[in-house]
Design an enzyme around this catalytic site. Structure first.
Site, PDB file in Angstrom:
ATOM      1  N   CYS B  86       4.078  -9.670   1.651  1.00 40.76           N
ATOM      2  CA  CYS B  86       3.913  -9.190   3.029  1.00 40.76           C
ATOM      3  C   CYS B  86       3.060 -10.170   3.851  1.00 40.76           C
ATOM      4  CB  CYS B  86       3.342  -7.769   3.027  1.00 40.76           C
ATOM      5  SG  CYS B  86       3.539  -6.970   4.617  1.00 40.76           S
ATOM      6  N   HIS B 168       6.447  -4.251  -0.425  1.00 42.38           N
ATOM      7  CA  HIS B 168       5.289  -4.172  -1.335  1.00 42.38           C
ATOM      8  C   HIS B 168       5.734  -3.829  -2.756  1.00 42.38           C
ATOM      9  CE1 HIS B 168       1.934  -4.526   1.558  1.00 42.38           C
ATOM     10  NE2 HIS B 168       2.910  -4.246   2.401  1.00 42.38           N
ATOM     11  N   GLU B 170       4.068  -3.416  -5.368  1.00 44.82           N
ATOM     12  CA  GLU B 170       3.172  -2.502  -6.103  1.00 44.82           C
ATOM     13  C   GLU B 170       3.659  -1.054  -5.985  1.00 44.82           C
ATOM     14  OE1 GLU B 170       2.470  -4.323  -3.467  1.00 44.82           O
ATOM     15  OE2 GLU B 170       1.000  -3.389  -2.125  1.00 44.82           O
TER      16      GLU B 170
END
Lengths: 226, 185
Positions: B86, B168, B170
């Site tokens: 990002c 993202h 994660e």
């Protein structure tokens, strides 16, 4: 930075508040009091007692009612955030979201629309490690609601302890539950902790339970000096 | 040892829990060691200690890093594997001649992987979590791995192990972080 914490009185909003207080100024707690027990966004059991928790923490609370209907409650949340921003001069909002993309996405959008920072200090945290952290740091957390198999009545009102965490860890492996209740399996209420200026003492309570769904309702609560 | 470059607005910020720790934890659980350094405190001698580099994301309102792109000029000469997430992707794009452009997106969306790569694997569709106000243009010579030219989801350098992804990993795609950490470069 002056922050407002979305506050239900459950462990996640309390611990998010702790993390925010360590880094920034928490100017207020924002509570949506939902009339819908199955709210998509807001923790409901014992929410009326969040006011006394705010007193125990020594932080002003802004509470707003919501009927808790799926998307209408978001408008209520945005109105509450907007009111808190104006009253307390907030620059950002803090949530206790851990894995719920549904919750996080909606709060992020509201913050963007309100030109506020958005912080999720528990985001993607390992849930079992987090539960142990709560206990080891001295938070007194009780289970105030269960909403999934295989939680039986013994969970209602019980304290979060190492023994219970071990059981939750086992249930995670066996049934893929979220050990912190992020999937709506259970709800919690916090009575004390290192950020509490006073602790809370339950004077009276009642339980309702049927078919793996139950509430531990606090009827009487008092503030006690520490 | 992997270097996690924290791009958040200040060192040890409240955002670090959200954008840096999940990457650190993912690596740790996969057996990879990493250390966190804020982007304002990276010195050359220290950078050399690390085998590969991850540039992390930031909060939606946090674009301070974009005002300090000069602090990342070392990336242009770095020969180590780099993954920009990002904000990190925006930094890579800016350093290699691309542009940071307004392109707000929040939430889970379908990501089209259009070109096979060591990082993302074969072309297919996956679901990724977007949280950005800005996207990037493709730096000259870079390869588009996912998305489309006006909406770059992932890119890579044509000759060096430098990757950028705007979503993202994660959230629901930790395998990307694990794969980056284990790629044989």
């Amino acid at each position: 930075m002056k922050l407002g914490v979305l506050f239900s009185g459950g462990k996640d909003s309390v611990y998010a508040c702790r993390r925010a207080m360590e880094k920034n100024e928490v100017a207020c707690l924002i509570t949506l009091v939902s009339e819908n027990l199955d709210s998509y966004m807001f923790h409901t059991p014992n929410i009326r007692h969040a006011k006394m928790q705010a007193e125990a923490l020594g932080i002003p609370q802004l509470a707003r009612p919501t009927r808790g209907e799926k998307e209408a409650e978001l408008a209520d949340l945005e109105a509450a955030i907007s009111a808190a921003k104006e009253r307390f001069g907030l620059q950002g909002i803090v949530t206790g979201a851990i894995e719920s993309v549904y919750q996080a996405t909606r709060v992020q959008r509201i913050c963007r629309a309100q030109d506020l920072w958005c912080f999720n200090p528990l985001w993607q945290i390992n849930q079992v490690d987090y539960l142990r952290q709560l206990v080891s740091e001295g938070f007194w957390v009780i289970i105030s609601g269960v909403f999934a198999y295989p939680f039986d009545e013994s969970w209602l009102g019980c304290a979060l302890t190492e023994e219970r965490i071990r059981i939750l860890e086992g249930l995670q492996k066996r049934y893929q539950i979220h050990p912190s209740g992020e999937g709506g399996e259970l709800e919690t209420f916090v009575l004390d902790g290192p950020i509490f200026l006073k602790r809370l003492n339950i004077l009276s309570s009642s339980k309702t339970y049927a078919n793996f769904r139950g509430f531990f309702t606090i009827n009487g609560l008092q503030l006690v000096d520490k | 040892m992997i270097l996690l470059v924290d791009l958040c607005y200040e060192k040890d910020s409240l955002s670090q829990y959200e954008f840096v720790h999940p990457i650190f934890d993912t690596l740790k659980r996969s057996g990879f060691s990493s250390e966190i350094r804020h982007f304002t405190e990276l010195e050359r001698r220290e950078r050399e200690r690390f085998d590969r580099i991850v540039l992390t994301g930031t909060a939606l309102k946090d674009n301070d890093f974009a005002e300090r792109i000069d602090l990342f000029s070392w990336l242009a000469e770095c020969r180590k594997p780099i993954l920009g997430i990002c904000a990190g992707m925006q930094v890579i794009s800016a350093v290699f001649g691309g542009q940071i452009v307004p392109q707000p997106a929040i939430g889970l969306e379908a990501i089209s992987i259009i070109r096979e790569s060591a990082l993302l694997g074969e072309p297919r569709e996956i679901e990724g979590y977007h949280l950005h106000n800005y996207g990037v243009t493709l730096p000259e010579g870079f390869l588009l791995l996912a998305g489309k030219p006006g909406e770059v989801e992932a890119f890579c350098h044509p000759a060096r192990p430098i990757f950028g992804i705007v979503f993202h990993p994660e959230v629901r795609n930790r395998w990307i972080i694990e794969r980056f950490a284990g790629l044989p470069f």
